[in-house]
Write a protein that holds these residues in place. Structure first.
Motif, PDB file in Angstrom:
ATOM      1  N   VAL A  48       8.433   6.496   9.020  1.00  0.00           N
ATOM      2  CA  VAL A  48       8.027   7.891   9.225  1.00  0.00           C
ATOM      3  C   VAL A  48       7.486   8.481   7.919  1.00  0.00           C
ATOM      4  CG1 VAL A  48       8.922  10.197   9.695  1.00  0.00           C
ATOM      5  CG2 VAL A  48       9.524   8.304  11.203  1.00  0.00           C
ATOM      6  N   ALA A  49       8.175   8.161   6.813  1.00  0.00           N
ATOM      7  CA  ALA A  49       7.780   8.749   5.531  1.00  0.00           C
ATOM      8  C   ALA A  49       6.425   8.223   5.071  1.00  0.00           C
ATOM      9  CB  ALA A  49       8.853   8.457   4.491  1.00  0.00           C
ATOM     10  N   LEU A  50       6.167   6.938   5.313  1.00  0.00           N
ATOM     11  CA  LEU A  50       4.935   6.330   4.803  1.00  0.00           C
ATOM     12  C   LEU A  50       3.801   6.389   5.823  1.00  0.00           C
ATOM     13  CD1 LEU A  50       6.413   3.150   3.083  1.00  0.00           C
ATOM     14  CD2 LEU A  50       5.864   5.341   2.054  1.00  0.00           C
ATOM     15  N   HIS A  51       4.130   6.895   7.007  1.00  0.00           N
ATOM     16  CA  HIS A  51       3.179   6.856   8.115  1.00  0.00           C
ATOM     17  C   HIS A  51       1.821   7.419   7.736  1.00  0.00           C
ATOM     18  CE1 HIS A  51       1.386   8.010  11.968  1.00  0.00           C
ATOM     19  NE2 HIS A  51       2.091   7.015  12.465  1.00  0.00           N
ATOM     20  N   ARG A  52       1.855   8.563   7.121  1.00  0.00           N
ATOM     21  CA  ARG A  52       0.615   9.235   6.846  1.00  0.00           C
ATOM     22  C   ARG A  52      -0.097   8.630   5.633  1.00  0.00           C
ATOM     23  NH1 ARG A  52      -0.276  15.559   7.540  1.00  0.00           N
ATOM     24  NH2 ARG A  52      -2.412  15.542   6.755  1.00  0.00           N
ATOM     25  N   LYS A  53       0.678   8.397   4.605  1.00  0.00           N
ATOM     26  CA  LYS A  53       0.080   7.930   3.360  1.00  0.00           C
ATOM     27  C   LYS A  53      -0.636   6.592   3.555  1.00  0.00           C
ATOM     28  CE  LYS A  53       0.832   7.210  -1.458  1.00  0.00           C
ATOM     29  NZ  LYS A  53       1.719   6.586  -2.418  1.00  0.00           N
TER      30      LYS A  53
END
Lengths: 526, 330
Positions: B124-129
């Motif tokens: 979830v945390a790295l999803h966008r990056k």
């Protein structure tokens, strides 16, 4: 490579023929190559595997004995291959020593190269910036030197080192060369050096340290000398003078039993109350020895690592004389603390007497099956078989206190031929048949297993791993990059070319380039 | 709330999280199914304006996502975030149910659900990056399976910590080990996808087309592993030995669990080396990453059934034979 050219120069030698020196050099090159290091690393991992599936002498010597009994055919082969002490074996050592040599061989020249590169300036801009994989070009209205000056400011602001002189005067060079992230290699070197430091610390601990264990019944005293230990494992360079002259007494031992799930009991808050002296003439101090809370005396540390029950019994012989009296350590067999032990009375007359059997902390007779329902000693019961005759103690060969030698002893039987069994609770006395004597169960005392150890070099090891981690972080997250900006006057303005070279393999050169170009162009509009 | 109520809450939250993960999985599978449909001549401006970048195309070869695909992708991600929240509730409940309250890392069940949580959280945390939309069904499916394994085979009632676990190092050592495990798992999924993509080659349509290009995958895998490796080093080679020294008197015992943690470390060190060595990039590095993941998970679960001599052993509960033992991952 150089060996090949030399062979070419001397046509009288057959191809592939090497002089000793060349052979050595070739071997050295092979050994210190990155590929070899990689293969050695994987070999090291592979070599560690048997150490985890086959019981190891240093970890689980009981397991080793058991394994050997079960596999009599394989045992000689395994012993030849050192499979019961993998981590001390010649072949395991060979792998990590080769790895260390490879590491040093890689690390020393790289340090030299790095030392030189550290003081070098960023290299001048290549002639064709557009040939680099990450590059950009744009047009601006600013003058060349004005734009380059800003490029210098922007890059400096981003922590880049600039090549001195270039871009300062337009005539000399029309480009700015910048570099950052040289510390990555330093991190890399620090990491590899730290591996050696850790190994040195580990070796010091192994060579000069010692570990000893002793089982102490509540109330007994231990003074730190070789003879007092039940088991003692010194390093090969250990000297007895290293042992600190402390002594301590286990005054009491407490355990809380907690029913974690119905029928399952868990021991909580083990606590061995000690009083101790750091040396014979030092003041007496007290300490509550608990799990995870070792006692440090000088360089030595004292740990509580186990506990159990020691029934106190008195054995009288046929003449009514006391043949044995005191607490006897019984070893827990499982989590219920059902314990196994042996009582020997070799001085009994007319015949030696030996007992072997089980201790039930909380005895309950479940449909004829004796069981212990909890590990706390709520209803302590001893249930032992009795042997008489020669217990093998007179021959002088050392014997385990936990094993009864029954080869020359005879089991006591009831008149109907069934084995005679002593089932006894505290306060009771049982008369043995045939006027052999009696046994009295007086009570139960807890015992604790105490580990005493000295680990010199532990701080070196710790410093080594911490340093390794710091180096590792540097080598993974510092991004070495070079940026060049070239500006050229053209008819309608200034043509600017920017190129980035990412040397980390992280591969985000394009993103960095975009950012820098954006910044250069943004400030331009202001 | 009583301890029993917290425990019930935790159990129900795990079940609920499993259900919501399943919904997320269905949504993402529907998304993939929608990808299979022939690409309609959708208005390209509409997709470009959506912004948010949740499920935008990642490779040049990928077709422009349709409205439907985009919607399902975002919905799936939203559902995953909700599941992650419920998962967190389950962990907190587990810790609150114990007396005294503690961190939820006392046994295999708790380690496993915590590990699964970290995988989701990192995703979830790295999803966008890193634009991880393409790996959604794999991650969600993996976490779902992990939860099922934990509930079916590893479940244990809440119990107080064994004495040896009762140390501040439990928090530091175990949390770093779990984070590293989550990161390596995520990295392993990327490496596995690398191998799949390499085998199948570039495809123009379907789910595979959404998987980024090989260099992107290789780089992404490297980045995740580069994050996991120092954390693992910290867990296994710094906090582990410090705690071992305190509890067992020796900072390195060659205990099976330690041996395998060391093996895992060496394999991942090999992975990082491999990427710097010519000829080992790409495919071989990906294989090494998967080998590392295999040793990691074998250490986590498998070794307990191979060796009973481990002081970390938990396969035989509270087997305290003259030794105070710790939990498997501790």
């Amino acid at each position: 490579m150089s060996t090949e050219t030399e062979t070419e120069r001397q046509p009288e030698r057959r191809s592939g023929e090497l002089t000793l020196r060349e052979l050595l050099r070739w071997t050295w090159r092979q050994l210190t190559s990155m590929r070899t290091a990689l293969v050695l690393l994987l070999l090291l991992a592979l070599a560690a595997v048997p150490g985890s599936v086959i019981p190891q002498e240093s970890v689980d010597s009981l397991g080793v004995t058991r394994w050997k009994e079960q596999h009599p055919d394989l045992t000689p082969i395994y012993e030849k291959l050192d499979l019961f002490s993998v981590f001390d074996s010649a072949w395991f050592s060979a792998i990590y020593i080769l790895l260390m040599i490879s590491l040093v061989g890689c690390f020393v020249p790289r340090t030299r190269v790095y030392w030189r590169a550290l003081r070098a300036e960023p290299p001048p801009a290549p002639r064709h910036l557009t040939r680099l994989p990450d590059h950009a070009a744009y047009r601006t209205d600013e003058e060349v030197d004005e734009h380059l000056a800003r490029a210098r400011a922007v890059l400096k602001g981003r922590g880049y080192r600039l090549r001195s002189g270039d871009g300062a005067d337009v005539g000399a060079d029309d480009a700015v060369s910048a570099e950052r992230g040289k510390l990555r290699e330093a991190g890399n070197l620090v990491f590899h050096m730290s591996v050696l430091v850790v190994l040195v610390g580990f070796a010091i601990g192994g060579l000069f340290g010692y570990q000893g264990g002793v089982v102490l019944v509540e109330g007994s005293t231990f003074s730190n000398s070789l003879t007092q230990y039940d088991d003692f494992a010194p390093g090969s360079l250990f000297r007895a003078e290293q042992m600190e002259p402390f002594s301590f007494t286990v005054d009491e031992f407490d355990v809380d039993w907690l029913e974690s799930q119905p029928g399952t009991w868990m021991a909580q808050s083990f606590n061995a109350g000690l009083h101790y002296r750091e040396s014979p003439d030092a003041a007496e101090q007290t300490y509550d020895l608990r799990v995870n809370h070792p006692l440090s005396i000088g360089d030595t540390e004292i740990f509580l690592i186990g506990h159990g029950y020691a029934p106190v019994v008195t054995v009288r012989d046929g003449n009514g004389d006391v043949a044995y009296s005191g607490p006897t350590v019984f070893l827990p067999q499982d989590a219920s603390f059902l314990s196994f032990g042996v009582i020997k009375a070799p001085s009994a007359e007319p015949e030696q007497i030996g007992f072997e059997g089980l201790f039930y902390p909380t005895f309950v007779n479940l449909d004829g099956d004796p069981v212990t329902v909890m590990p706390d000693d709520q209803n302590p019961t001893l249930s032992m078989l009795v042997y008489t005759g020669d217990l093998g103690l007179d021959s002088g060969t050392p014997q385990s206190v936990y094993v009864l030698d029954k080869s020359n002893a005879e089991q006591l039987k009831q008149p109907d031929g069934k084995p005679f069994r002593v089932d006894i609770q505290p306060g009771q006395t049982v008369e043995l048949p045939d006027g052999l004597g009696s046994i009295e169960f007086e009570g139960v005392k807890p015992w604790t297993r105490i580990q005493v150890s000295q680990t010199p070099g532990i701080r070196i090891t710790l410093a080594g791993v911490v340093l390794a981690l710091v180096g590792l972080l540097g080598s993974l997250f510092i991004r070495p990059r070079r940026i060049w900006v070239r500006a050229r006057r053209e008819d309608e303005g200034t043509m600017v070319e920017v190129a980035a070279l990412d040397r980390s393999g992280g591969g985000d050169g394009a993103d960095v380039l975009d950012e820098i170009v954006a910044e250069l162009r943004r400030t331009e509009k202001v | 709330m009583s301890n029993a109520a917290w425990e019930t809450l935790s159990n129900q939250a795990i079940a609920a999280a499993g259900l919501v993960y399943f919904l997320a999985l269905l949504t993402h599978l529907a998304e993939w199914a929608a990808l299979r449909a022939p690409v309609a001549a959708e208005s390209e401006t509409a997709t470009a304006d959506e912004g948010g970048g949740v499920a935008v195309a990642t490779g040049g070869a990928a077709p422009e996502p349709t409205h439907r695909v985009e919607f399902l992708g975002r919905l799936g991600f939203l559902v995953t975030v909700i599941a992650c929240g419920i998962h967190l509730v389950a962990l907190v409940g587990r810790g609150m149910a114990a007396e005294p309250n503690r961190v939820p890392w006392g046994n295999m069940y708790e380690f496993t659900i915590s590990g699964g949580f970290v995988v989701t959280l990192l995703y979830v945390a790295l999803h966008r990056k890193f634009r991880l939309g393409w790996m959604a069904p794999i991650v969600v499916g993996f976490v779902l399976v992990t939860l099922m394994v934990a509930v079916i085979w590893l479940h244990d009632d809440v119990a107080p910590l064994t004495e040896a676990l009762n140390s501040p190092w439990l928090v530091i050592h175990v949390v770093s080990a779990i984070i590293a495990t989550g990161a390596f798992t995520l990295g392993g999924i990327v490496s596995a996808m690398y191998l799949v993509k390499m085998r199948k080659g570039e495809v123009a349509t379907g789910p595979l087309a959404r998987i980024p290009s090989l260099p992107t995958l290789d780089r992404l895998s490297y980045r995740i592993h580069a994050f996991g490796f120092p954390v693992w080093t910290f867990a296994v080679l710094i906090t582990g030995p410090i705690w071992a020294h305190e509890a067992w008197s020796s900072y390195w015992n060659w205990d099976p669990k330690e041996v395998w943690a060391f093996i895992t470390w060496v394999v991942y060190a090999g992975y990082l080396h491999a990427r710097a060595t010519a000829g080992w990039k790409g495919r071989n590095a990906a294989l090494l990453a998967l080998l590392g993941l295999a040793t990691l998970w074998f250490n986590f679960i498998g070794i307990n059934y191979f060796s009973s001599s481990s002081q970390h052993s938990y396969a035989a509960p509270t087997q305290e034979i003259a030794r105070y033992e710790r939990a498997p991952w501790a």
